[in-house]
Design an enzyme around this catalytic site. Structure first.
Site, PDB file in Angstrom:
ATOM      1  N   GLU A  85     -53.108  41.244   6.378  1.00  0.00           N
ATOM      2  CA  GLU A  85     -52.199  41.563   7.479  1.00  0.00           C
ATOM      3  C   GLU A  85     -52.961  41.511   8.802  1.00  0.00           C
ATOM      4  OE1 GLU A  85     -49.130  44.530   5.094  1.00  0.00           O
ATOM      5  OE2 GLU A  85     -50.590  45.391   6.487  1.00  0.00           O
ATOM      6  N   LYS A 111     -47.848  48.057  -1.391  1.00  0.00           N
ATOM      7  CA  LYS A 111     -47.792  47.149  -2.543  1.00  0.00           C
ATOM      8  C   LYS A 111     -47.507  47.880  -3.843  1.00  0.00           C
ATOM      9  CE  LYS A 111     -48.993  44.582   0.737  1.00  0.00           C
ATOM     10  NZ  LYS A 111     -49.124  45.707   1.671  1.00  0.00           N
ATOM     11  N   CYS A 140     -46.268  56.024   6.224  1.00  0.00           N
ATOM     12  CA  CYS A 140     -46.266  56.008   7.696  1.00  0.00           C
ATOM     13  C   CYS A 140     -44.849  55.918   8.245  1.00  0.00           C
ATOM     14  CB  CYS A 140     -47.130  54.874   8.206  1.00  0.00           C
ATOM     15  SG  CYS A 140     -48.879  55.115   7.843  1.00  0.00           S
ATOM     16  N   SER A 151     -48.369  43.532   9.089  1.00  0.00           N
ATOM     17  CA  SER A 151     -47.944  44.884   8.733  1.00  0.00           C
ATOM     18  C   SER A 151     -46.518  45.095   9.207  1.00  0.00           C
ATOM     19  CB  SER A 151     -48.874  45.902   9.403  1.00  0.00           C
ATOM     20  OG  SER A 151     -48.311  47.184   9.389  1.00  0.00           O
TER      21      SER A 151
END
Length: 552
Positions: free
Chosen positions: A442, A121, A191, A468
């Site tokens: 999520e 975000k 990630c 996600s």
């Protein structure tokens, strides 16, 4: 210069004395003051290296004659916040970040900005702020994490969440789970798959608000430091040439970003964030444009979680500029859009080629002629729902089954781990929307458990919450209107037959008009889950997911 309002003339002597209290000389005060907004912290793996990025940006600004001043902003790690109350506090930070940057820029009259995010975000929050304050600005992220290695295979955070499902299902022992835990996330960085953070960092390149390479150069590569120095230098050129965010991000560049989104198979969260960014750019964006663009934009990439290919592989294959160049072969993109380089996208991608067609498919041989994301509509989602088509198994593109209805993520997770979900079921998780959550959590823990238990080829999940970017499978989110606003998802009952047809963009519940009318008459939404603090205020102000979950 905007900063003249805090430093020029006898009337600003008091302000100058405070600037000198910072250790600034008259020479430094006389130069353009560049705000460097860093979201460095010690809780997000993707942000732990941002101090080094910040220092490199400072050097770039100094090399080009500016005075850099660093200010902070917050950030939440979605992975750590996942699966508990903390996830309510993720999306809501996007607005806090945008608002706080607006406050800092306006209060201190910065002449220009370099924005340093990396994860979910924080990226859109900073882009929204840049558009709102509209001073010259460049985004430079911290870069993606390298994939983990386990028994000769690349793994990622998705592997870990799905491994928990396998462990609960008895198909993985605790030793294997712990072995994976040790190596799934081996470096700093966002990630390693095409999850939300990397989706947005890549799309910043396409929007033109970040330098080429921003989305894919790994966090641990020295090239990332060099790019950060160039970002500091670039913002000084933008200031000199009066290039501002609203010159860069407009309807044409937003359409480019949506098309690239389709080609990349980005996170469904990108739809939410691009809609919010469009709002700050004063661009009216209807969700239906996504299906139209998807029908014209081929899917050129299948990156994790849709495959075992990661962002480092995309980098080695040529990165985002290579994908843009491939799309340009069929005139899919508007290459006349200006960027933070001071050049057009066409000039930026000139001479770039794809280095690995196993990672980036040629335009004439795509994975699919349609893009990676689809908007579904029907009586269950009259204002739309979003699915990452590129990560759905072919047999689940069309599915019909009985609803298993839950009023929270926790209720659904309990049912999944208790093994009470049957093949063919459609899990419905409601009261998790922007207003009902509040915060639109999520559902990665749920979808990963479904996959880890081997049910992703027979069970679908729909929600007014989010997913996600690490989610795969028939996972349909952003169902609008949400349950808390009286949406049809709030009227569903166990056993209702849900019909999903992703190929034809349909999401329906098989009920007669009379039955729907009867349920609406008797409908009473649940009491708000949170009645105090920021989340309570957020729930009163937030719009529908179909509008980007912006505050109004």
């Amino acid at each position: 210069m905007k900063s003249d309002s805090i430093k020029k003339g006898p009337g600003k002597a008091a302000q100058r004395s405070l600037l000198k209290a910072l250790g600034l000389t008259n020479e430094e005060i006389s130069r353009p003051i560049i705000g460097i907004v860093s979201s460095q912290n010690e809780i997000i793996p993707g942000h732990m290296n941002l101090d080094k990025i910040t220092e490199a940006v400072r050097k770039g600004v100094l090399m080009s004659g500016g005075t850099p001043l660093v200010v902070p902003t917050i950030g939440v790690c979605d992975g750590i916040a996942m699966g508990h109350e903390g996830m309510k506090y993720s999306l809501v930070t996007r607005e806090l970040i945008a608002d706080s940057i607006e406050c800092m820029v306006k209060a201190h009259a910065f002449d220009a900005l370099v924005l340093i995010p990396n994860c979910d975000k924080i990226v859109p929050g900073m882009v929204m702020a840049a558009l709102r304050v509209n001073v010259p600005a460049v985004v430079i992220s911290g870069g993606p994490m390298l994939a983990g290695k386990h028994k000769g295979k690349d793994i990622s955070l998705t592997t870990m969440f799905e491994a928990v499902g396998s462990y609960e299902n008895g198909t993985m022992d605790e030793k294997e789970l712990c072995d994976l835990e040790e190596c799934a996330c081996p470096t700093c960085g966002s990630c390693s798959g095409m999850f939300t953070a990397n989706s947005m960092n890549c799309l910043c390149e396409v929007l033109g608000i970040a330098l080429p390479g921003n989305g894919t150069i790994p966090a641990v590569f020295s090239e990332r430091i060099r790019l950060a120095k160039k970002a500091g230098m670039a913002v000084m050129d933008m200031l000199k040439n009066d290039i501002k965010p609203r010159d860069i991000i407009n309807e044409r560049s937003i359409m480019n970003a949506l098309k690239a989104d389709m080609a990349l198979g980005c996170s469904t969260n990108s739809v939410l964030h691009i809609t919010a960014i469009a709002n700050e750019a004063k661009v009216n964006m209807n969700l239906d444009i996504i299906n139209d663009l998807s029908s014209k934009t081929p899917d050129l990439c299948k990156l994790a979680p849709a495959s075992n290919i990661h962002i480092e592989n995309l980098y080695a294959a040529g990165g985002i500029t290579a994908i843009m160049n491939e799309l340009s072969k069929k005139d899919i993109l508007d290459l006349n859009c200006i960027t933070v380089t001071g050049k057009t996208q066409g000039e930026n991608i000139k001479g770039v080629t794809v280095k690995d067609y196993e990672v980036i498919r040629p335009i004439d041989n795509p994975y699919s002629e349609n893009g990676g994301i689809a908007i579904l509509r029907g009586n269950l989602a009259p204002d739309g729902a979003v699915v990452k088509r590129a990560a759905v198994l072919p047999k689940m593109l069309v599915h019909e089954g009985p609803a298993r209805v839950f009023n929270s993520e926790e209720e659904a997770n309990t049912a999944i781990f208790d093994k009470t979900i049957n093949p063919g079921d459609v899990i419905v998780i409601r009261y998790e929307g922007p207003k009902g959550g509040p915060g639109m959590r999520e559902m990665l823990q749920a979808t990963a458990a479904i996959a880890g238990m081997g049910l992703d080829d027979s069970v679908a999940l729909i929600t007014d919450g989010r997913f996600s970017g690490a989610t795969r499978g028939a996972s349909i989110g952003h169902v609008s209107p949400e349950a808390a606003s009286g949406g049809m998802i709030g009227l569903l009952e166990n056993g209702d037959i849900i019909s999903i047809d992703i190929n034809n963009a349909k999401l329906e519940v098989k009920l007669s008009d009379e039955e729907i009318k009867r349920r609406k008459l008797n409908f009473k939404p649940l009491e708000p889950k949170v009645k105090e603090g920021y989340l309570s205020r957020y729930a009163k102000l937030v719009s529908s997911a179909s509008e980007g979950a912006i505050l109004k």
